[in-house]
Scaffold this motif. Structure first.
Motif, PDB file in Angstrom:
ATOM      1  N   LEU A 113       1.408  -3.243  -5.608  1.00  0.00           N
ATOM      2  CA  LEU A 113       0.340  -2.541  -4.908  1.00  0.00           C
ATOM      3  C   LEU A 113       0.038  -3.297  -3.621  1.00  0.00           C
ATOM      4  CD1 LEU A 113      -2.169  -0.578  -4.907  1.00  0.00           C
ATOM      5  CD2 LEU A 113      -3.372  -2.401  -6.078  1.00  0.00           C
ATOM      6  N   VAL A 114      -0.120  -2.567  -2.545  1.00  0.00           N
ATOM      7  CA  VAL A 114      -0.414  -3.191  -1.253  1.00  0.00           C
ATOM      8  C   VAL A 114      -1.647  -2.512  -0.678  1.00  0.00           C
ATOM      9  CG1 VAL A 114       0.423  -3.696   1.053  1.00  0.00           C
ATOM     10  CG2 VAL A 114       2.026  -3.640  -0.838  1.00  0.00           C
ATOM     11  N   LYS A 115      -2.599  -3.335  -0.252  1.00  0.00           N
ATOM     12  CA  LYS A 115      -3.825  -2.772   0.321  1.00  0.00           C
ATOM     13  C   LYS A 115      -3.932  -3.188   1.780  1.00  0.00           C
ATOM     14  CE  LYS A 115      -6.594  -2.846  -3.889  1.00  0.00           C
ATOM     15  NZ  LYS A 115      -7.908  -3.174  -4.476  1.00  0.00           N
ATOM     16  N   VAL A 116      -4.303  -2.243   2.604  1.00  0.00           N
ATOM     17  CA  VAL A 116      -4.498  -2.556   4.017  1.00  0.00           C
ATOM     18  C   VAL A 116      -5.792  -1.896   4.477  1.00  0.00           C
ATOM     19  CG1 VAL A 116      -2.055  -2.788   4.525  1.00  0.00           C
ATOM     20  CG2 VAL A 116      -3.123  -0.573   4.710  1.00  0.00           C
ATOM     21  N   ASP A 117      -6.389  -2.499   5.497  1.00  0.00           N
ATOM     22  CA  ASP A 117      -7.621  -1.930   6.032  1.00  0.00           C
ATOM     23  C   ASP A 117      -7.349  -0.752   6.935  1.00  0.00           C
ATOM     24  OD1 ASP A 117      -9.108  -5.194   6.405  1.00  0.00           O
ATOM     25  OD2 ASP A 117      -9.119  -3.776   4.729  1.00  0.00           O
ATOM     26  N   LYS A 118      -6.245  -0.844   7.631  1.00  0.00           N
ATOM     27  CA  LYS A 118      -5.936   0.198   8.607  1.00  0.00           C
ATOM     28  C   LYS A 118      -4.437   0.342   8.677  1.00  0.00           C
ATOM     29  CE  LYS A 118      -5.995   1.089  13.532  1.00  0.00           C
ATOM     30  NZ  LYS A 118      -6.045   0.440  14.840  1.00  0.00           N
ATOM     31  N   VAL A 119      -4.003   1.571   8.746  1.00  0.00           N
ATOM     32  CA  VAL A 119      -2.566   1.819   8.880  1.00  0.00           C
ATOM     33  C   VAL A 119      -2.370   3.023   9.786  1.00  0.00           C
ATOM     34  CG1 VAL A 119      -2.441   3.311   6.858  1.00  0.00           C
ATOM     35  CG2 VAL A 119      -0.403   2.135   7.632  1.00  0.00           C
ATOM     36  N   LYS A 120      -1.324   2.914  10.595  1.00  0.00           N
ATOM     37  CA  LYS A 120      -0.972   4.051  11.443  1.00  0.00           C
ATOM     38  C   LYS A 120       0.317   4.649  10.914  1.00  0.00           C
ATOM     39  CE  LYS A 120      -1.054   4.055  16.051  1.00  0.00           C
ATOM     40  NZ  LYS A 120      -0.690   3.851  17.454  1.00  0.00           N
ATOM     41  N   ILE A 121       0.306   5.931  10.737  1.00  0.00           N
ATOM     42  CA  ILE A 121       1.497   6.636  10.246  1.00  0.00           C
ATOM     43  C   ILE A 121       1.999   7.549  11.355  1.00  0.00           C
ATOM     44  CG2 ILE A 121       2.408   8.220   8.515  1.00  0.00           C
ATOM     45  CD1 ILE A 121       0.314   7.277   6.615  1.00  0.00           C
ATOM     46  N   VAL A 122       3.266   7.376  11.687  1.00  0.00           N
ATOM     47  CA  VAL A 122       3.899   8.247  12.676  1.00  0.00           C
ATOM     48  C   VAL A 122       5.014   8.987  11.964  1.00  0.00           C
ATOM     49  CG1 VAL A 122       5.135   8.333  14.856  1.00  0.00           C
ATOM     50  CG2 VAL A 122       3.360   6.626  14.513  1.00  0.00           C
ATOM     51  N   GLN A 145     -10.555  -2.959  16.598  1.00  0.00           N
ATOM     52  CA  GLN A 145      -9.630  -2.813  15.489  1.00  0.00           C
ATOM     53  C   GLN A 145      -8.247  -3.323  15.832  1.00  0.00           C
ATOM     54  OE1 GLN A 145      -9.872   1.272  14.499  1.00  0.00           O
ATOM     55  NE2 GLN A 145     -11.803   1.090  13.412  1.00  0.00           N
ATOM     56  N   GLU A 146      -7.954  -3.518  17.067  1.00  0.00           N
ATOM     57  CA  GLU A 146      -6.610  -3.941  17.427  1.00  0.00           C
ATOM     58  C   GLU A 146      -6.493  -5.437  17.548  1.00  0.00           C
ATOM     59  OE1 GLU A 146      -5.374  -0.004  20.028  1.00  0.00           O
ATOM     60  OE2 GLU A 146      -5.592  -1.966  20.958  1.00  0.00           O
ATOM     61  N   LEU A 147      -7.517  -6.131  17.160  1.00  0.00           N
ATOM     62  CA  LEU A 147      -7.483  -7.563  17.407  1.00  0.00           C
ATOM     63  C   LEU A 147      -6.717  -8.313  16.334  1.00  0.00           C
ATOM     64  CD1 LEU A 147     -11.051  -8.301  18.744  1.00  0.00           C
ATOM     65  CD2 LEU A 147      -8.894  -8.330  19.956  1.00  0.00           C
ATOM     66  N   PHE A 148      -6.492  -7.694  15.195  1.00  0.00           N
ATOM     67  CA  PHE A 148      -5.797  -8.446  14.155  1.00  0.00           C
ATOM     68  C   PHE A 148      -4.300  -8.477  14.434  1.00  0.00           C
ATOM     69  CE2 PHE A 148      -4.433  -4.501  12.441  1.00  0.00           C
ATOM     70  CZ  PHE A 148      -5.516  -3.662  12.522  1.00  0.00           C
ATOM     71  N   ASP A 149      -3.616  -9.320  13.679  1.00  0.00           N
ATOM     72  CA  ASP A 149      -2.230  -9.626  14.034  1.00  0.00           C
ATOM     73  C   ASP A 149      -1.300  -8.452  13.786  1.00  0.00           C
ATOM     74  OD1 ASP A 149      -2.962 -12.086  14.780  1.00  0.00           O
ATOM     75  OD2 ASP A 149      -2.514 -13.024  12.869  1.00  0.00           O
ATOM     76  N   THR A 150      -1.290  -7.980  12.538  1.00  0.00           N
ATOM     77  CA  THR A 150      -0.291  -6.991  12.189  1.00  0.00           C
ATOM     78  C   THR A 150      -0.865  -5.595  12.330  1.00  0.00           C
ATOM     79  OG1 THR A 150       0.463  -8.541  10.562  1.00  0.00           O
ATOM     80  CG2 THR A 150       1.370  -6.341  10.463  1.00  0.00           C
ATOM     81  N   GLU A 151      -0.197  -4.798  13.105  1.00  0.00           N
ATOM     82  CA  GLU A 151      -0.526  -3.390  13.109  1.00  0.00           C
ATOM     83  C   GLU A 151       0.287  -2.777  11.983  1.00  0.00           C
ATOM     84  OE1 GLU A 151      -2.391  -1.435  15.188  1.00  0.00           O
ATOM     85  OE2 GLU A 151      -1.636   0.545  14.693  1.00  0.00           O
ATOM     86  N   ASN A 152      -0.372  -2.422  10.914  1.00  0.00           N
ATOM     87  CA  ASN A 152       0.351  -1.818   9.793  1.00  0.00           C
ATOM     88  C   ASN A 152       0.844  -0.444  10.213  1.00  0.00           C
ATOM     89  OD1 ASN A 152      -0.396  -3.991   7.957  1.00  0.00           O
ATOM     90  ND2 ASN A 152      -2.456  -3.158   8.142  1.00  0.00           N
ATOM     91  N   VAL A 153       2.135  -0.305  10.245  1.00  0.00           N
ATOM     92  CA  VAL A 153       2.729   0.922  10.764  1.00  0.00           C
ATOM     93  C   VAL A 153       3.677   1.498   9.733  1.00  0.00           C
ATOM     94  CG1 VAL A 153       4.145   1.900  12.600  1.00  0.00           C
ATOM     95  CG2 VAL A 153       2.567   0.067  13.113  1.00  0.00           C
ATOM     96  N   VAL A 154       3.665   2.797   9.661  1.00  0.00           N
ATOM     97  CA  VAL A 154       4.646   3.516   8.851  1.00  0.00           C
ATOM     98  C   VAL A 154       5.348   4.510   9.764  1.00  0.00           C
ATOM     99  CG1 VAL A 154       4.984   5.071   6.911  1.00  0.00           C
ATOM    100  CG2 VAL A 154       3.220   3.298   6.782  1.00  0.00           C
ATOM    101  N   VAL A 155       6.655   4.384   9.902  1.00  0.00           N
ATOM    102  CA  VAL A 155       7.422   5.375  10.644  1.00  0.00           C
ATOM    103  C   VAL A 155       8.268   6.142   9.630  1.00  0.00           C
ATOM    104  CG1 VAL A 155       7.527   4.449  12.950  1.00  0.00           C
ATOM    105  CG2 VAL A 155       8.972   3.498  11.228  1.00  0.00           C
ATOM    106  N   CYS A 156       8.139   7.454   9.677  1.00  0.00           N
ATOM    107  CA  CYS A 156       8.802   8.246   8.648  1.00  0.00           C
ATOM    108  C   CYS A 156       8.983   9.659   9.168  1.00  0.00           C
ATOM    109  CB  CYS A 156       7.961   8.240   7.373  1.00  0.00           C
ATOM    110  SG  CYS A 156       6.275   8.832   7.654  1.00  0.00           S
ATOM    111  N   GLN A 157       9.347  10.538   8.245  1.00  0.00           N
ATOM    112  CA  GLN A 157       9.432  11.947   8.576  1.00  0.00           C
ATOM    113  C   GLN A 157       8.561  12.711   7.579  1.00  0.00           C
ATOM    114  OE1 GLN A 157      13.601  13.020   8.790  1.00  0.00           O
ATOM    115  NE2 GLN A 157      14.088  11.019   9.634  1.00  0.00           N
TER     116      GLN A 157
END
Lengths: 408, 111
Positions: B87-96, A358-370
């Motif tokens: 609208l944005v669709k993603v296969d995988k997302v990490k939320i911190v 799963q880590e092979l694709f380019d963008t790691e979609n990340v959300v940093v929040c509270q």
């Protein structure tokens, strides 16, 4: 402005954050005695990286606000880049002769544009403070193609140094950074000949080492003949590192950093490698691999022993064998006992390999929040989040509140 | 101290890279770079709290969850992020996510 404000708040937010940070740290910079120029450079670097990332749409800096239209044109005309680089080279040369600040900035702006379009490695060119003007000037230059054109136009390093009207008594010490990050040092020996010394990339720090005030011996692994500027003297001259250090110390804070095409790219120039003390000159086109092999008896500062230079040094092997004989025997004994000295790391078959796929694709979609509230009922999760920055599919988004549902 | 959470964003990473370049050329000290980053933390926290006013909804399936040191980390799959505009669709997302209540100081966790 009104229409853009409604559509995407990210560029404005980023710009305001940048402004706030820069203004707040200005005082910190002054307290540390760091020049304002460095602060501006930080801002420029920061904005450029943001632009390069393309994560923000419609992001522009104050300088580039006027150049956006030009950027679009350049993006569509990528084939004309070389021509523009030639023009920039001429502008650079003119600036070197005239050394005006605003001209540098003008070139800097123009080069910023190409910097964005080409997405190539940017490298800094620090022109030497001329005798008439004290402060240093910075020009951001592009590919090594520039130097090829520079050479094509006849402006070799020697010629440019000559145009700078440097005193003949001073040994101008020039550093050339190639696109590969290698540092070629152009040293003008007292007899007027110029030599290019190639250094591995790791010694970027050597730029400071070259400044006077410190007796430092840089790792000089090869000495190449200069460009086709018609340097008369070539083979047979051996330059030892001490000599070069002395030469560099003569220069009083005048470090001229220019870009040079790696010698390997110009085999037609009859580049001859002059080894240090040890062997005869062996003319080849690719100095790198041999460079690592040559400095053996010399002070081994930042020797690169791995990679290509691993097995080429017989003397080192002989010396090491004397040391390592006992160690090798011990290791062999231990290896026999354990039976898996080199194989232990391989017992990783138990690991779950899902993450690797799963880590092979380019963008790691990340959300940093509270988080305000995280709720769960059986396997139903509810998320109440706030103040977040998201990077989805390479693009940046922000939110003040986010509510989500997921099943586990 | 504000959360250092936002350093691993496009904005934060580009700042760190720029600072690293200046450190490598010895134009600034690492200590000064750290001060800049601390200032960045304050600025980004303030800006997000005050200058951003939009809502986002999302839905997906939860792959993993972790709660450690008062920090939630989720990995979601097949997620749709919905804003009013798009609208944005993603296969995988990490939320911190750090704790949004006691964000003023992290020392409250120490007892």
């Amino acid at each position: 402005m009104a229409s853009s404000a409604n559509s995407n708040p990210v560029p404005k937010l980023y710009k305001s954050v940048i402004e706030d940070v820069i203004n707040e740290v200005r005082e910190l910079f002054l307290d540390e005695g760091v020049d304002e120029q460095v602060l501006l450079e930080l801002k420029t670097l920061w904005e450029n990286k943001l632009l390069q990332s393309k994560a923000v749409e419609g992001f522009h800096t104050e300088e580039q606000a006027a150049l956006q239209a030009a950027q679009l044109q350049l993006q569509q005309q990528q084939q004309q880049q070389q021509q523009q680089q030639q023009q920039q080279q001429q502008q650079q040369q003119q600036q070197q002769q005239q050394h005006h600040h605003h001209q540098v900035q003008h070139v800097q702006q123009v080069q910023h544009v190409q910097h964005v379009t080409q997405a190539a490695h940017t490298q800094q060119v620090i022109l030497p403070p001329q005798q008439q003007q004290a402060p240093q000037q910075q020009v951001i230059v592009q590919d090594p193609k520039i130097l090829q054109h520079m050479s094509a136009t006849g402006m070799s390093a020697a010629a440019t140094a000559a145009t700078l009207a440097l005193p003949t008594g001073v040994t101008p010490y020039q550093q050339l950074i190639t696109s590969q990050g290698q540092i070629l040092q152009v040293v003008r020996a007292p007899n007027g000949a110029q030599y290019l010394i190639q250094q591995p990339q790791q010694q970027i720090l050597l730029q400071q080492q070259m400044q006077p005030g410190g007796v430092q011996a840089p790792v000089i692994q090869q000495v190449l003949t200069p460009l086709q500027g018609g340097m008369p003297q070539q083979t047979g001259v051996i330059i030892q590192p001490q000599q070069i250090v002395l030469a560099s110390n003569k220069v009083q804070g005048n470090t001229q950093v220019m870009q040079a095409a790696p010698m390997a790219q110009q085999p037609g120039q009859a580049a001859v490698q002059v080894q240090q003390v040890q062997g005869a000159a062996a003319p080849q086109a690719q100095p790198q691999q041999q460079a690592q092999a040559q400095p053996q008896a010399q002070p081994p500062m930042m020797l690169q022993v791995d990679g290509a230079g691993d097995t080429s040094s017989e003397e080192d092997e002989d010396e090491e064998e004397e040391y390592d004989e006992d160690e090798e025997e011990e290791k062999a004994r231990e290896g026999g006992e354990d039976g898996q000295v080199e194989e232990e790391p391989l017992n990783s078959e138990d690991d779950v390999s899902d993450e690797e796929d799963q880590e092979l694709f380019d963008t790691e979609n990340v959300v940093v929040c509270q988080y305000d509230k995280i709720h769960r009922s059986k396997n139903k999760w509810k998320f109440h989040l706030k103040d977040g920055i998201m990077n989805l599919n390479g693009k940046d988004y922000v939110f003040s509140k986010a509510i989500g549902d997921a099943e586990w | 101290m504000a959360y250092q959470l936002y350093r691993n964003t496009t904005l934060g990473n580009s700042l760190q890279e720029s600072l690293d370049e200046l450190i490598q050329t010895q134009q600034i000290t690492p200590q000064l770079a750290l001060q800049v980053l601390l200032q960045f933390d304050k600025a980004i926290n303030t800006a997000l709290a005050s200058r951003v006013r939009n809502r986002v909804n999302f839905r997906g399936s939860l792959n993993t969850y972790r709660f450690c040191d008062n920090v939630w980390t989720f990995v979601l799959n097949d997620v749709e992020f919905r804003e009013v505009t798009d609208l944005v669709k993603v296969d995988k997302v990490k939320i911190v996510a750090c704790d949004g209540k006691s964000e003023s100081t992290q020392n409250k966790n120490d007892k």
